[in-house]
Design a protein around this motif. Structure first.
Motif, mmCIF file in Angstrom:
data_model
loop_
_atom_site.group_PDB
_atom_site.id
_atom_site.type_symbol
_atom_site.label_atom_id
_atom_site.label_comp_id
_atom_site.label_asym_id
_atom_site.label_seq_id
_atom_site.Cartn_x
_atom_site.Cartn_y
_atom_site.Cartn_z
ATOM 1 N N ASN A 1 114.087 -36.061 -23.836
ATOM 2 C CA ASN A 1 114.979 -35.202 -23.146
ATOM 3 C C ASN A 1 114.260 -34.955 -21.629
ATOM 4 O O ASN A 1 114.952 -34.577 -20.716
ATOM 5 N N ASP A 2 113.091 -34.952 -21.737
ATOM 6 C CA ASP A 2 112.331 -34.857 -20.430
ATOM 7 C C ASP A 2 112.314 -36.204 -19.295
ATOM 8 O O ASP A 2 111.935 -36.243 -18.326
ATOM 9 N N ILE A 3 112.886 -37.229 -19.844
ATOM 10 C CA ILE A 3 112.909 -38.535 -18.964
ATOM 11 C C ILE A 3 114.030 -38.202 -18.007
ATOM 12 O O ILE A 3 115.197 -37.845 -18.384
ATOM 13 N N ASP A 4 113.659 -38.700 -16.779
ATOM 14 C CA ASP A 4 114.564 -38.806 -15.671
ATOM 15 C C ASP A 4 114.600 -40.031 -15.149
ATOM 16 O O ASP A 4 113.716 -41.078 -15.379
ATOM 17 N N TYR A 5 115.487 -40.336 -13.979
ATOM 18 C CA TYR A 5 115.588 -41.595 -13.487
ATOM 19 C C TYR A 5 114.205 -42.108 -12.728
ATOM 20 O O TYR A 5 113.922 -43.150 -12.765
ATOM 21 N N THR A 6 113.286 -40.955 -12.402
ATOM 22 C CA THR A 6 112.057 -41.649 -11.776
ATOM 23 C C THR A 6 111.506 -42.222 -12.762
ATOM 24 O O THR A 6 110.552 -43.178 -12.364
ATOM 25 N N ASP A 7 111.178 -41.785 -13.981
ATOM 26 C CA ASP A 7 110.540 -42.581 -15.180
ATOM 27 C C ASP A 7 110.960 -43.851 -15.314
ATOM 28 O O ASP A 7 110.340 -44.777 -15.288
ATOM 29 N N VAL A 8 112.168 -43.925 -15.304
ATOM 30 C CA VAL A 8 112.886 -45.338 -15.795
ATOM 31 C C VAL A 8 112.496 -46.370 -14.603
ATOM 32 O O VAL A 8 112.140 -47.387 -14.669
ATOM 33 N N CYS A 9 112.637 -45.743 -13.242
ATOM 34 C CA CYS A 9 112.348 -46.676 -12.016
ATOM 35 C C CYS A 9 110.930 -46.819 -11.949
ATOM 36 O O CYS A 9 110.380 -48.022 -11.957
ATOM 37 N N SER A 10 109.915 -46.086 -12.444
ATOM 38 C CA SER A 10 108.606 -46.382 -12.249
ATOM 39 C C SER A 10 108.046 -47.392 -13.501
ATOM 40 O O SER A 10 107.357 -48.039 -13.239
ATOM 41 N N LYS B 1 120.694 -42.459 -18.864
ATOM 42 C CA LYS B 1 121.256 -42.154 -20.413
ATOM 43 C C LYS B 1 121.271 -43.551 -21.156
ATOM 44 O O LYS B 1 120.800 -43.698 -22.142
ATOM 45 N N LYS B 2 121.442 -44.860 -20.261
ATOM 46 C CA LYS B 2 121.231 -46.068 -20.871
ATOM 47 C C LYS B 2 119.860 -46.330 -21.287
ATOM 48 O O LYS B 2 119.661 -46.900 -22.497
ATOM 49 N N PHE B 3 118.925 -46.069 -20.535
ATOM 50 C CA PHE B 3 117.485 -46.050 -20.942
ATOM 51 C C PHE B 3 117.105 -45.070 -21.954
ATOM 52 O O PHE B 3 116.515 -45.681 -23.186
ATOM 53 N N ILE B 4 117.411 -44.063 -22.312
ATOM 54 C CA ILE B 4 117.399 -43.293 -23.459
ATOM 55 C C ILE B 4 118.065 -43.783 -24.560
ATOM 56 O O ILE B 4 117.358 -43.809 -25.828
ATOM 57 N N ASP B 5 118.998 -44.294 -24.599
ATOM 58 C CA ASP B 5 119.877 -44.810 -25.782
ATOM 59 C C ASP B 5 119.158 -45.988 -26.211
ATOM 60 O O ASP B 5 119.162 -46.176 -27.325
ATOM 61 N N GLU B 6 118.632 -46.855 -25.295
ATOM 62 C CA GLU B 6 118.081 -48.265 -25.648
ATOM 63 C C GLU B 6 116.463 -47.532 -26.181
ATOM 64 O O GLU B 6 116.183 -48.200 -27.440
ATOM 65 N N ILE B 7 115.812 -46.703 -25.933
ATOM 66 C CA ILE B 7 114.625 -46.370 -26.611
ATOM 67 C C ILE B 7 114.811 -45.782 -27.852
ATOM 68 O O ILE B 7 114.333 -46.121 -28.794
ATOM 69 N N LYS B 8 115.939 -45.074 -28.062
ATOM 70 C CA LYS B 8 116.193 -44.423 -29.044
ATOM 71 C C LYS B 8 116.541 -45.382 -30.303
ATOM 72 O O LYS B 8 116.029 -45.333 -31.489
#
Ligand SMILES: [Zn+2]
Length: 199
Positions: free
Chosen positions: A95-104, A76-83
């Motif tokens: 909406n398709d971003i999940d934690y694995t994307d953030v981690c990678s 959520k924090k990552f999506i908020d920041e990207i937005k």
């Protein structure tokens, strides 16, 4: 119980097993005894307050470790920041971003992802240092999706935890994953059932 009886914790008396994923789940063995928390909950460590004015947690308190460390919060924090920054770093729908994307992305040194993961690891590391000071564990096994996916999260947590304890030449062993990896919890559950039948 799995790691303690059959895995990497065999022969040790003070160990902690912490699983970081949707929430934080902990198993603590102190002087060979499994520690039971109030109401037998396994998420007490996750609700340790590390920031009195911190973020609202699902439990109703503010500043619990879990409010910074769960995979949903990181995403959520990552999506908020990207937005906010309208960055087009990811070709994926937000909406398709999940934690694995953030981690990678964190592993690939994307600034936003790295910042969020390091911030999360900071709070987790602070909580872990409190735990180390209280329980003096010989072995800390960190596991779960967040640990598996993010070396950055694991390494930062370890560094902060040891740094906040003011321990230089320590004997605390950190392990990423444990002997049974993502099957530790199932092995531990089996061990507990067998133990109960035998008693
Ligand atoms: Zn909480």
């Amino acid at each position: 119980m799995g790691e303690y009886n059959f895995g990497i914790g065999k022969g040790k008396k003070n160990i902690a097993y912490i699983n970081c994923g949707v929430g934080i789940r902990t198993g603590i063995i102190s002087s060979g005894v499994l520690i039971r928390t109030i109401n037998n909950v396994e998420d007490a460590f996750g609700h340790m307050v590390v920031d009195a004015d911190g973020e609202l947690c699902s439990c109703g308190n503010y500043g619990c470790i879990e409010s910074y460390v769960s995979i949903s919060n990181i995403t959520k924090k990552f999506i908020d920041e990207i937005k906010e920054n309208e960055s087009s770093l990811l070709k994926k729908n937000l909406n398709d971003i999940d934690y694995t994307d953030v981690c990678s992305l964190g592993e690939r040194e994307n600034e936003a992802a790295m910042g969020i993961i390091k911030d999360s690891a900071l709070y987790f590391g602070i909580g872990l240092s409190n735990y180390i000071k209280l329980f003096n564990p010989e072995l800390i096994i960190l596991s779960g999706p967040l640990i598996q996916q993010s070396k950055l999260f694991y390494e930062t947590t370890k560094e902060i935890a040891l740094q906040k304890c003011h321990i230089k030449n320590n004997n605390i062993q950190f392990i990423r994953g444990g002997y049974f990896e993502d099957k530790s919890i199932a092995v531990g559950a089996c061990a507990m059932v067998i133990q109960k039948i035998q008693n």
